[in-house]
Motif scaffolding. Structure first.
Motif, mmCIF file in Angstrom:
data_model
loop_
_atom_site.group_PDB
_atom_site.id
_atom_site.type_symbol
_atom_site.label_atom_id
_atom_site.label_comp_id
_atom_site.label_asym_id
_atom_site.label_seq_id
_atom_site.Cartn_x
_atom_site.Cartn_y
_atom_site.Cartn_z
ATOM 1 N N GLY A 95 48.156 -60.602 -34.981
ATOM 2 C CA GLY A 95 47.390 -61.259 -36.033
ATOM 3 C C GLY A 95 48.061 -61.217 -37.403
ATOM 4 O O GLY A 95 47.540 -61.748 -38.373
ATOM 5 N N ARG A 96 49.229 -60.569 -37.487
ATOM 6 C CA ARG A 96 49.887 -60.437 -38.790
ATOM 7 C C ARG A 96 51.360 -60.817 -38.704
ATOM 8 O O ARG A 96 52.167 -60.399 -39.515
ATOM 9 C CB ARG A 96 49.778 -58.990 -39.300
ATOM 10 N N GLY A 97 51.717 -61.617 -37.704
ATOM 11 C CA GLY A 97 53.134 -61.986 -37.551
ATOM 12 C C GLY A 97 53.929 -60.791 -37.064
ATOM 13 O O GLY A 97 53.558 -60.122 -36.103
ATOM 14 N N ARG A 98 54.996 -60.480 -37.782
ATOM 15 C CA ARG A 98 55.779 -59.294 -37.425
ATOM 16 C C ARG A 98 55.435 -58.153 -38.374
ATOM 17 O O ARG A 98 54.933 -58.392 -39.476
ATOM 18 C CB ARG A 98 57.282 -59.601 -37.547
ATOM 19 N N MET A 148 54.468 -59.130 -54.311
ATOM 20 C CA MET A 148 53.967 -57.767 -54.338
ATOM 21 C C MET A 148 54.264 -57.176 -55.704
ATOM 22 O O MET A 148 55.433 -57.072 -56.057
ATOM 23 C CB MET A 148 54.651 -56.961 -53.242
ATOM 24 N N PHE A 197 45.902 -64.224 -46.386
ATOM 25 C CA PHE A 197 45.090 -63.454 -45.431
ATOM 26 C C PHE A 197 44.047 -62.666 -46.201
ATOM 27 O O PHE A 197 44.130 -62.542 -47.429
ATOM 28 C CB PHE A 197 45.970 -62.486 -44.615
ATOM 29 N N SER A 213 60.330 -56.098 -46.467
ATOM 30 C CA SER A 213 59.506 -57.313 -46.417
ATOM 31 C C SER A 213 58.724 -57.440 -45.113
ATOM 32 O O SER A 213 57.811 -58.245 -45.019
ATOM 33 C CB SER A 213 60.385 -58.555 -46.550
ATOM 34 N N TYR A 231 50.046 -54.524 -51.168
ATOM 35 C CA TYR A 231 50.757 -55.545 -51.934
ATOM 36 C C TYR A 231 50.286 -55.487 -53.381
ATOM 37 O O TYR A 231 51.024 -55.784 -54.294
ATOM 38 C CB TYR A 231 50.502 -56.942 -51.355
ATOM 39 N N LEU A 286 56.554 -65.193 -50.980
ATOM 40 C CA LEU A 286 55.813 -64.401 -49.999
ATOM 41 C C LEU A 286 56.390 -63.000 -49.782
ATOM 42 O O LEU A 286 55.745 -62.159 -49.160
ATOM 43 C CB LEU A 286 55.772 -65.136 -48.654
ATOM 44 N N ASN A 287 57.614 -62.779 -50.258
ATOM 45 C CA ASN A 287 58.255 -61.507 -49.920
ATOM 46 C C ASN A 287 58.791 -60.712 -51.104
ATOM 47 O O ASN A 287 59.252 -59.581 -50.907
ATOM 48 C CB ASN A 287 59.433 -61.750 -48.962
ATOM 49 N N TRP A 303 49.195 -64.580 -50.230
ATOM 50 C CA TRP A 303 49.803 -64.293 -48.923
ATOM 51 C C TRP A 303 48.998 -64.865 -47.760
ATOM 52 O O TRP A 303 49.374 -64.701 -46.598
ATOM 53 C CB TRP A 303 49.999 -62.780 -48.748
ATOM 54 N N ILE A 343 56.940 -55.201 -43.896
ATOM 55 C CA ILE A 343 55.762 -54.329 -43.916
ATOM 56 C C ILE A 343 54.546 -55.131 -44.351
ATOM 57 O O ILE A 343 54.553 -55.795 -45.395
ATOM 58 C CB ILE A 343 56.001 -53.129 -44.865
ATOM 59 N N ASN A 344 53.520 -55.105 -43.533
ATOM 60 C CA ASN A 344 52.283 -55.836 -43.838
ATOM 61 C C ASN A 344 51.414 -55.019 -44.785
ATOM 62 O O ASN A 344 51.657 -53.834 -45.031
ATOM 63 C CB ASN A 344 51.538 -56.158 -42.544
HETATM 64 C C1 LIG Z 1 55.888 -59.914 -46.657
HETATM 65 S S1 LIG Z 1 55.334 -60.740 -45.261
HETATM 66 C C2 LIG Z 1 55.091 -59.423 -44.130
HETATM 67 C C3 LIG Z 1 55.823 -59.651 -42.826
HETATM 68 C C4 LIG Z 1 55.288 -60.789 -42.016
HETATM 69 N N1 LIG Z 1 54.096 -60.356 -41.279
HETATM 70 C C5 LIG Z 1 56.317 -61.362 -41.074
HETATM 71 O O1 LIG Z 1 55.960 -61.716 -39.965
HETATM 72 O O2 LIG Z 1 57.469 -61.497 -41.473
HETATM 73 C C6 LIG Z 1 53.738 -61.197 -45.784
HETATM 74 C C7 LIG Z 1 52.941 -61.984 -44.791
HETATM 75 O O3 LIG Z 1 52.531 -61.179 -43.700
HETATM 76 C C8 LIG Z 1 51.202 -61.479 -43.302
HETATM 77 N N2 LIG Z 1 50.348 -60.315 -43.571
HETATM 78 C C9 LIG Z 1 50.644 -59.231 -44.306
HETATM 79 N N3 LIG Z 1 49.645 -58.340 -44.298
HETATM 80 C C10 LIG Z 1 48.672 -58.863 -43.558
HETATM 81 C C11 LIG Z 1 47.361 -58.423 -43.179
HETATM 82 N N4 LIG Z 1 46.889 -57.254 -43.571
HETATM 83 N N5 LIG Z 1 46.640 -59.239 -42.387
HETATM 84 C C12 LIG Z 1 47.106 -60.436 -41.980
HETATM 85 N N6 LIG Z 1 48.332 -60.910 -42.305
HETATM 86 C C13 LIG Z 1 49.113 -60.135 -43.077
HETATM 87 C C14 LIG Z 1 50.781 -62.673 -44.169
HETATM 88 O O4 LIG Z 1 51.083 -63.833 -43.458
HETATM 89 C C15 LIG Z 1 51.668 -62.546 -45.372
HETATM 90 O O5 LIG Z 1 51.876 -63.753 -46.047
#
Ligand SMILES: C[S@@+](CC[C@H](N)C(=O)[O-])C[C@H]1O[C@@H](n2cnc3c(N)ncnc32)[C@H](O)[C@@H]1O
Length: 751
Positions: A366-369, A1, A572, A515, A552, A477-478, A570, A517-518
């Motif tokens: 769809g975006r993990g956590r 980022m 996506f 980290s 980002y 990634l973070n 990242w 935050i998506n």
């Molecule tokens: C910094 S991490 C954010 C936290 C992460 N979602 C987690 O589960 O720990 C970055 C990753 O989150 C996911 N991500 C972030 N923003 C996204 C979005 N708008 N759509 C889909 N995936 C997203 C991608 O896999 C990316 O590589």
């Protein structure tokens, strides 16, 4: 980022291609036992020659090359050894095969030359059969903390677990150690040291007391590494429990100095006491807990200390310091002016605690956590103020070896990515941090690491396992690029010094909570920095249980494809309303928009005022190229020209025009504001300020220029609708807080 990804830029791209080729050529020799390996004497001579050349270069007055860009190459990832030592078999150097990880095996080596430090520490080592090999030790502590000659002592004996033998950059062969946990240094009394390599008899058979005295002497002379080693040897001798306690107390002090806080805590005997805790033990434990960021535990420990030993003045001082941290942690109350002052201290490491506001980590479909609100919050509200887990600040004004993190080009042929900045230093820093203090690992290793498959073992033979490639992946990634302060970036915005702006984001770090935050281009929070504190504020009113997002990469008018490309790292594609709208906009509309933007630029270049009617016409035409309402989908191409127009009107004191165009700036960014226009009724309430107010139904995108927009409104209202100026000033203050993190410096910069 905001890290400097240069993967797409021409000159660097060639380097990446070269590196890939080198790796491919090397791979072809996988499994080969090299027949042309240099003889022992040649390996040693070459190393000594190189070491001398480096030394001469260091002595030469023009040798300060800290401003030069160094390149570092990341090896193809491989997992660290997780086999216990007992499960491994010894192998001689002569059996090593190229490009091979010798799983299930180890080599026992002795250092035969002084080390040199390049990207790695390099030294020639021998095995029991006198065969020599060059060994490259990566991710070792920085020279300023542990000089290479202390890390790799001549005649030191070590074990390299599951060694990786390869063709090195210069075409020679060598062992490459990427994981610090793959290397075990043996103490001089270790049974695994072969008899012929053992020290003279006088070194052996010492008593605990003798080792302890040696440890004390080493500590006095400032050699904490040696001191810690000597205390450990003392503890391996028979002692009474009281003697052992004293030795541990001394080692706790050395461990504190060596920033091994986990070990210091253990040595200090922290935990439920079975005997009355020692004064020094409690104090040292409290300091270790503070350094680990465990402020409530630190507070409790200091209270026990002061109850048992009320005269302990240092403990009392620490108590007042930790109380400040607890206030920050619990209430998010910070002294921002003191925070700015601390950004001048090097190394950059602000003494503040993390505040986690009304937010929680939860699954985000769809975006993990993701990070979500736990309650409704208002625009400008503080959601997080987080101390960096780790960061490498590249100080542009400091070229001294001791305090500058080196800017390098990190080339990762495996992920096809190249980043410029302190990323390479950050890998080493975090590897060492986790190696010294494994209790910190879970917070870091839980971060998103994409498809990388880490080993599931965290300890082997009571030592932590640290995976360099996992650390790299998590950083990729973070990590956040960061300026020294967002305030300086904010004030310098629009300046022609692009080079400086570039440098602003050469530094990078990890902030664990942030980290989660998506990304969204149309985000609802924004990050800012004061030193190594990252501040996250709401950019609009956000209801409870809403996912927080920030960008980002800042969205601008680069177009849909470019924007997605910038997010490629990242893995996506952004599906925010702005990206979706742009994706669905017909190509000819995009072309028309680009044409109008070009015309606008040309019109703005004309002498001030001459082209104003044309500018207005072009802006109206540009506006019409958008379908969806700006309230739903901000219009990225519009806010900037409207702001330029505002500045022109402001220069001519045309307050009503300033108000009209500023409102267009804000509307383009997605703001919905009612009652702010200069209608006849607004003018007529000029003298009756009592309940005059505009209503912000929706805050829009929060770029730095929003502050300027509100300031224009505030000043223009003062002339034509003073009843609204106070409210506009408040909005400017809120926007400022969102962009720079605080508002205590607002009046100074926007008087
Ligand atoms: C910094 S991490 C954010 C936290 C992460 N979602 C987690 O589960 O720990 C970055 C990753 O989150 C996911 N991500 C972030 N923003 C996204 C979005 N708008 N759509 C889909 N995936 C997203 C991608 O896999 C990316 O590589």
């Amino acid at each position: 980022m905001d890290v400097k990804d240069v993967s797409e830029s021409g000159p660097y791209f060639k380097l990446l291609e070269q590196q890939k080729k080198t790796l491919q050529t090397a791979q072809k020799r996988k499994g080969e036992r090299p027949r042309d390996a240099k003889p022992r004497s040649k390996i040693i001579d070459d190393h000594m020659m190189q070491s001398m050349t480096m030394h001469m270069r260091e002595l030469s007055p023009s040798s300060n090359d800290n401003h030069m860009i160094h390149s570092s190459f990341l090896a193809p990832p491989y997992t660290p050894s997780v086999a216990p030592f007992k499960a491994l078999k010894k192998m001689p150097l002569k059996d090593l095969r190229l490009e091979t990880h010798h799983r299930g095996l180890y080599v026992l080596l002795r250092v035969v030359t002084p080390p040199t430090r390049m990207t790695a520490i390099m030294a020639v080592m021998e095995d029991e059969a006198d065969q020599a090999v060059m060994v490259q030790l990566y991710q070792q502590e920085e020279e300023k903390y542990r000089p290479a000659r202390v890390s790799v002592k001549k005649w030191g004996v070590c074990i390299v677990k599951e060694p990786y033998f390869k063709v090195m950059g210069d075409g020679d062969y060598g062992l490459r150690i990427d994981h610090v946990s793959d290397l075990i240094w043996l103490s001089e009394t270790d049974d695994r040291v072969p008899l012929q390599w053992r020290p003279q008899i006088s070194q052996l058979g010492k008593t605990a007391d003798e080792w302890k005295s040696e440890g004390n002497n080493a500590l006095k002379s400032g050699d904490c590494f040696d001191a810690a080693e000597k205390y450990t040897l003392a503890l391996q001798c028979p002692t009474t429990s009281e003697e052992a306690r004293i030795i541990k107390m001394n080692r706790a002090l050395t461990n504190l100095k060596l920033r091994r806080y986990d070990a210091a805590l253990l040595d200090a005997g922290w935990g439920p006491p079975d005997v009355k805790p020692l004064e020094k033990g409690l104090y040292r434990a409290a300091r270790a807990l503070y350094a680990l960021g465990r402020f409530p535990d630190c507070y409790d420990t200091l209270n026990v200390l002061l109850k048992e030993y009320p005269g302990n003045e240092e403990g009392r001082k620490e108590l007042s310091r930790v109380k400040n941290r607890l206030t920050e942690q619990k209430h998010g109350r910070y002294d921002f002016k003191a925070m700015y002052a601390a950004t001048n201290i090097r190394p950059l490491d602000l003494d503040h605690a993390t505040y986690i506001g009304p937010v929680v980590v939860k699954p985000a479909e769809g975006r993990g956590r993701g990070l979500f609100t736990t309650k409704g919050v208002k625009a400008g509200e503080l959601l997080l103020c987080e101390k960096a887990f780790s960061q490498c600040y590249a100080d542009p004004g400091d070229s001294s070896e001791s305090s500058s993190s080196k800017i390098s080009l990190l080339i990762n042929a495996h992920t096809n990515r190249m980043v410029m900045g302190t990323h390479a230093d950050l890998i080493t820093k975090i590897v060492q941090q986790l190696w010294r203090n494994p209790s910190l690992a879970p917070a870091f290793t839980s971060l998103h690491h994409g498809s990388y498959k880490p080993v599931q073992v965290t300890y082997v033979d009571d030592m932590p396992v640290v995976d360099t490639f996992l650390v790299d992946r998590i950083i990729s990634l973070n990590a956040f690029g960061f300026p020294l302060t967002s305030l300086s970036s904010h004030l310098g915005r629009g300046s022609p010094d692009d080079e400086q702006k570039e440098k602003d984001y050469h530094s990078c770090g990890i902030w664990v909570q942030a980290s989660y935050i998506n990304h969204s281009c149309y985000s609802n929070v924004r990050r800012s920095f004061i030193g190594d504190m990252q501040i996250i504020r709401a950019v609009r009113d956000i209801p409870a249980d809403t996912e927080l997002t920030f960008w980002y990469q800042v969205p601008n008018t680069e177009g849909y494809d470019k924007r997605q490309q910038k997010l490629q790292n990242w893995g996506f594609q952004c599906q925010c309303v702005m990206c979706t709208e742009e994706k669905n906009t017909p190509k000819n509309t995009i072309k028309k928009r680009e044409g109008l933007l070009g015309d606008l630029k040309a019109a703005f270049r004309a002498p001030s005022g001459a082209q104003l009617p044309k500018v207005e016409r072009l802006l109206t035409a540009l506006d019409k190229t958008y379908q969806a309402s700006a309230a739903r989908v901000p219009r990225l191409a519009l806010w900037d020209p409207y702001l330029l127009l505002t500045r022109m009107y402001a220069a001519q004191n045309l307050s009503e025009k300033v108000i009209a165009t500023t409102l267009k700036v804000l509307a383009s960014l997605g703001f919905v504001i009612k009652g702010a226009e200069m209608t006849p009724s607004a003018k007529s309430t000029r003298s009756t300020p009592a309940n005059a107010a505009f209503v912000i139904e929706q805050w829009g995108l929060a770029n730095d220029y929003v502050v300027e927009a509100w300031v224009h409104l505030w000043k223009a209202y003062m002339h034509v609708a003073p009843q609204l100026s106070g409210q506009a000033e408040e909005c400017a203050r809120t926007a400022y807080r969102i962009c720079v993190g605080e508002d205590v410096t607002f009046d100074q910069h926007y008087p």
